[in-house]
Design an enzyme around this catalytic site. Structure first.
Site, PDB file in Angstrom:
ATOM      1  N   GLY A  90      43.787  40.450  33.251  1.00  0.00           N
ATOM      2  CA  GLY A  90      44.686  39.519  33.922  1.00  0.00           C
ATOM      3  C   GLY A  90      45.867  39.308  33.006  1.00  0.00           C
ATOM      4  N   GLU A  91      46.122  38.073  32.678  1.00  0.00           N
ATOM      5  CA  GLU A  91      47.216  37.778  31.746  1.00  0.00           C
ATOM      6  C   GLU A  91      46.624  36.832  30.719  1.00  0.00           C
ATOM      7  OE1 GLU A  91      50.584  37.115  29.686  1.00  0.00           O
ATOM      8  OE2 GLU A  91      49.581  35.442  30.643  1.00  0.00           O
ATOM      9  N   SER A  92      46.536  37.338  29.492  1.00  0.00           N
ATOM     10  CA  SER A  92      45.712  36.617  28.510  1.00  0.00           C
ATOM     11  C   SER A  92      46.267  35.237  28.140  1.00  0.00           C
ATOM     12  CB  SER A  92      45.506  37.475  27.264  1.00  0.00           C
ATOM     13  OG  SER A  92      46.734  37.859  26.729  1.00  0.00           O
ATOM     14  N   CYS A  95      40.624  44.596  29.195  1.00  0.00           N
ATOM     15  CA  CYS A  95      42.065  44.347  29.109  1.00  0.00           C
ATOM     16  C   CYS A  95      42.373  42.959  28.530  1.00  0.00           C
ATOM     17  CB  CYS A  95      42.681  44.577  30.485  1.00  0.00           C
ATOM     18  SG  CYS A  95      44.380  45.074  30.366  1.00  0.00           S
ATOM     19  N   ARG A 147      48.730  43.284  22.029  1.00  0.00           N
ATOM     20  CA  ARG A 147      48.631  42.732  23.381  1.00  0.00           C
ATOM     21  C   ARG A 147      49.248  43.622  24.467  1.00  0.00           C
ATOM     22  NH1 ARG A 147      51.814  38.235  25.402  1.00  0.00           N
ATOM     23  NH2 ARG A 147      50.843  38.237  27.440  1.00  0.00           N
ATOM     24  N   ILE A 188      46.921  48.812  32.863  1.00  0.00           N
ATOM     25  CA  ILE A 188      47.945  47.951  33.463  1.00  0.00           C
ATOM     26  C   ILE A 188      48.503  47.024  32.379  1.00  0.00           C
ATOM     27  CG2 ILE A 188      48.435  46.261  35.273  1.00  0.00           C
ATOM     28  CD1 ILE A 188      45.935  47.324  36.736  1.00  0.00           C
ATOM     29  N   ARG A 189      49.763  47.256  32.032  1.00  0.00           N
ATOM     30  CA  ARG A 189      50.372  46.515  30.907  1.00  0.00           C
ATOM     31  C   ARG A 189      49.311  46.280  29.820  1.00  0.00           C
ATOM     32  NH1 ARG A 189      53.173  41.160  29.543  1.00  0.00           N
ATOM     33  NH2 ARG A 189      51.614  40.113  30.783  1.00  0.00           N
ATOM     34  N   HIS A 246      40.737  49.314  33.092  1.00  0.00           N
ATOM     35  CA  HIS A 246      40.063  48.553  34.162  1.00  0.00           C
ATOM     36  C   HIS A 246      39.040  49.389  34.940  1.00  0.00           C
ATOM     37  CE1 HIS A 246      42.702  44.922  34.295  1.00  0.00           C
ATOM     38  NE2 HIS A 246      43.551  45.739  33.706  1.00  0.00           N
ATOM     39  N   GLU A 301      36.710  48.338  36.716  1.00  0.00           N
ATOM     40  CA  GLU A 301      36.396  47.652  37.983  1.00  0.00           C
ATOM     41  C   GLU A 301      37.353  48.069  39.104  1.00  0.00           C
ATOM     42  OE1 GLU A 301      38.008  46.416  35.511  1.00  0.00           O
ATOM     43  OE2 GLU A 301      39.554  45.020  36.183  1.00  0.00           O
TER      44      GLU A 301
HETATM   45  N1  LIG Z   1      45.838  44.040  32.684  1.00  0.00           N
HETATM   46  C1  LIG Z   1      45.733  43.168  31.714  1.00  0.00           C
HETATM   47  O1  LIG Z   1      44.740  42.466  31.571  1.00  0.00           O
HETATM   48  C2  LIG Z   1      46.958  43.013  30.855  1.00  0.00           C
HETATM   49  C3  LIG Z   1      46.769  42.118  29.686  1.00  0.00           C
HETATM   50  C4  LIG Z   1      48.121  41.750  29.137  1.00  0.00           C
HETATM   51  N2  LIG Z   1      48.639  42.743  28.264  1.00  0.00           N
HETATM   52  C5  LIG Z   1      48.000  40.406  28.431  1.00  0.00           C
HETATM   53  O2  LIG Z   1      48.561  40.143  27.463  1.00  0.00           O
HETATM   54  O3  LIG Z   1      47.354  39.563  28.864  1.00  0.00           O
END
Ligand SMILES: NC(=O)CC[C@H](N)C(=O)O
Length: 255
Positions: free
Chosen positions: A47-49, A79, A109, A143-144, A203, A205
């Protein structure tokens, strides 16, 4: 059967729940510290940490998460979940973010760049296929995505991948007053295991390949078996003379 928790604050927790369902396992969504008491293992999704950390703080989850990881229960971070579990994160927003820690590594990150530099690739995963069958590779959805720059001696590397050629070079600052360093290696670590901690920068999942979920469930089974055998050793060596003969014993027994 062991109960698998999925941290459900933000990110791809529904996808993990669905991936568990596909292999006949019912996951339990975890949002509050006390819910961790009812699960045997935990998945921390992507997600977005920073957002996830804010929500975890809001729900006062960090102490309970640290206790869960520190207590040796199986935990898998994908992730953003990997970032949560790292002992050290670089490339964070100013002020950083709180980490759960436990995994002896340094994670960057957003190692692979921005959302636009997200990519998919085939990863070589001999240890996964040795355990769970199938071919030697798996689809890695990044993903990012973060990446692991350094690991401690107890960390087993399960997958690494080439650093994409079009990725802008990054300078890593290891905190105030320390040297900055340009990341110069041509491969980077993207999946690791340290005891009961599993972490993937990608990911699983989001693919139909269930092997990573099975691999994690096997870690869970192994740890249950260990806990159970420790329990039966201690109960067999116990003086049972004075126990009421016809009272059924409930397991597990805590004394
Ligand atoms: N798909 C992801 O979970 C990306 C994580 C993202 N780089 C973060 O800092 O949270």
């Amino acid at each position: 059967m062991a109960v698998v928790g999925v941290l459900a604050l933000q990110g791809s927790y529904n996808e993990h729940m669905a991936a568990l369902r596909r292999i006949g396992v019912r996951g339990v969504e975890v949002r509050k510290p006390e819910q961790l008491l009812g699960v045997d293992s935990l998945i921390i999704p992507g997600g977005e940490s920073t957002t996830m950390a804010k929500l975890a703080n809001y729900h006062n989850l960090f102490p309970a998460l640290r206790e869960f990881v520190g207590g040796g229960k199986p935990v898998w971070g994908t992730c953003a979940g990997l970032i949560f579990l790292a002992n050290k994160a670089v490339g964070q927003k100013t002020g950083g973010q709180e980490l759960v820690g436990g995994l002896d590594c340094t994670v960057h990150r957003n190692f692979f760049g921005s959302q636009l530099q997200s990519f998919e690739t085939e990863l070589s995963v001999p240890k996964l296929s040795e355990k769970e069958g199938g071919n030697n590779t798996c689809r890695g959805v990044f993903i990012r995505a973060p990446a692991i720059l350094e690991v401690g001696p107890d960390v087993e590397i399960l997958a690494d991948c080439p650093v994409p050629a079009d990725r802008p070079s990054i300078t890593i600052s290891f905190g105030e007053g320390t040297e900055e360093e340009v990341y110069s290696k041509d491969r980077v670590i993207v999946a690791v295991r340290q005891g009961n901690i599993l972490a993937t920068a990608f990911h699983p999942e989001l693919t139909s390949d269930s092997r990573w979920h099975r691999f994690f469930l096997d870690m869970d089974k192994e740890s249950q078996a260990k806990a159970f055998s420790a329990l039966s050793i201690s109960s067999s060596s116990r003086d049972t003379e004075n126990l009421p003969k016809n009272k059924p014993l409930d397991l597990p027994i805590f004394e």
